[in-house]
Design an enzyme around this catalytic site. Structure first.
Site, PDB file in Angstrom:
ATOM      1  N   ARG A 218      37.482  38.459  47.648  1.00  0.00           N
ATOM      2  CA  ARG A 218      38.784  37.798  47.582  1.00  0.00           C
ATOM      3  C   ARG A 218      38.544  36.304  47.424  1.00  0.00           C
ATOM      4  NH1 ARG A 218      40.673  42.030  46.499  1.00  0.00           N
ATOM      5  NH2 ARG A 218      42.109  43.292  47.717  1.00  0.00           N
ATOM      6  N   HIS A 266      40.597  39.152  37.885  1.00  0.00           N
ATOM      7  CA  HIS A 266      40.662  40.217  38.904  1.00  0.00           C
ATOM      8  C   HIS A 266      40.602  41.605  38.245  1.00  0.00           C
ATOM      9  CE1 HIS A 266      42.091  40.835  43.304  1.00  0.00           C
ATOM     10  NE2 HIS A 266      41.473  41.922  42.893  1.00  0.00           N
TER      11      HIS A 266
END
Ligand code: GLV
Length: 303
Positions: A218, A266
């Site tokens: 993350r 992502h």
């Protein structure tokens, strides 16, 4: 709670692998008290009050940091829909990132743009130390794929794990030693209160000078300004970033154009519907038989 095409895919696999389940798509959910299982990526407001008979919240992905775990009633289990194909896809990206950093592709890309034909010395994979932070099912799959390439491997984990062909460093007390021997560092940790901001200036300074960083965890694992400073100072030689604190980043974000950063939106991996549904189907059986659920999140750990 997804766009209709995605929801249709879940519906199709569920009707084959778990035909006993009736499928309702948000917002047409009928009587909320009849809902036993929710499949969602984003958290829902007032989950406990709305869905009085909810048993399992299936998080449509590997991470559960988007959910406020303390707000979930005790009787609701939280399950991650990670499966081996999701891990394979993630491992493929990690392999790509490691090879790009190992073969200095960022430098050659800069050379190409600057019209320079400049070979540099080749480092053998056996001389390159690659460390993976977070040796869970995704981390382990990445290590398994890296091993045949001959890199020196290590892992860092909260508890001792088996690292193929290498050793596992454990806990915060061994973090600096671990970082000190990572020519390429791969972050695959879950985001928890303990791992938020874990890669800050002090930790990045433990890496060997010029080390590479791959972040597929993350964005919040990395203190972004500290990484930018470390990149500009040459302490970190290059970064392959699939996640950022803000996604997409603002137009002004230095990550867009940084010559030592390879940025992707992502996409390192994504939940795989067929495998995710297989977890749901298996968990239905386990629930019936009173056995522990697969991929159950331990709320005390946050993953
Ligand atoms: C994606 O980042 C996921 O957690 O599934």
């Amino acid at each position: 709670m997804a766009d209709p095409a995605d929801a249709g895919e879940w519906r199709d696999y569920l009707s084959t692998l778990a035909p006993e389940l009736e499928f309702r798509q948000w917002p047409d959910i009928g009587n909320p008290a009849e809902v036993r299982y929710i499949l969602a990526w984003e958290p829902l407001a007032n989950l406990a009050e709305q869905f009085r008979n909810l048993r399992v919240l299936y998080a449509a992905g590997a991470g559960v940091d988007q959910f406020e775990l303390t707000q979930l009633p005790d009787q609701v289990s939280l399950v991650r829909l990670v499966d081996s194909s999701m891990a394979d896809i993630m491992a493929e990206y990690v392999l790509y990132g490691v090879l790009a950093l190992h073969r200095d592709i960022l430098t050659y890309q800069e050379d190409q743009r600057g019209g320079r034909w400049q070979p540099r010395p080749i480092v053998h994979a056996s001389q390159r130390r690659v460390g993976v932070m977070g040796v869970g099912n995704l981390g382990r799959a990445a290590l398994d794929r890296l091993q045949p390439l001959g890199f020196q491997l290590s892992g860092w984990n909260r508890s001792l794990k088996n690292v193929p062909g290498g050793c596992c460093y454990v806990g915060l007390e061994q973090l600096e030693d671990f970082l000190g021997q990572c020519d390429i560092l791969v972050n695959m940790l879950p985001l928890t209160v303990e791992t938020d901001g874990i890669l800050n200036a002090a930790r990045l300074s433990c890496l060997p000078r010029g080390a590479g960083l791959i972040n597929v965890g993350r964005g919040a694992h990395v203190v972004e300004q500290d990484l930018l400073d470390a990149l500009d100072a040459g302490q970190v030689g290059g970064a392959v970033l699939d996640v950022l604190l803000q996604e997409p980043p603002s137009r002004q974000s230095p990550f867009w154009k940084h010559p030592r950063v390879l940025l992707t939106p992502h996409i390192a991996s994504d939940v795989q519907v067929e495998g995710g549904v297989a977890v749901i189907a298996e968990n239905l059986r386990r629930e019936e038989e009173g056995r522990p659920l697969l991929n159950l999140v331990d709320r005390s750990k946050g993953y």
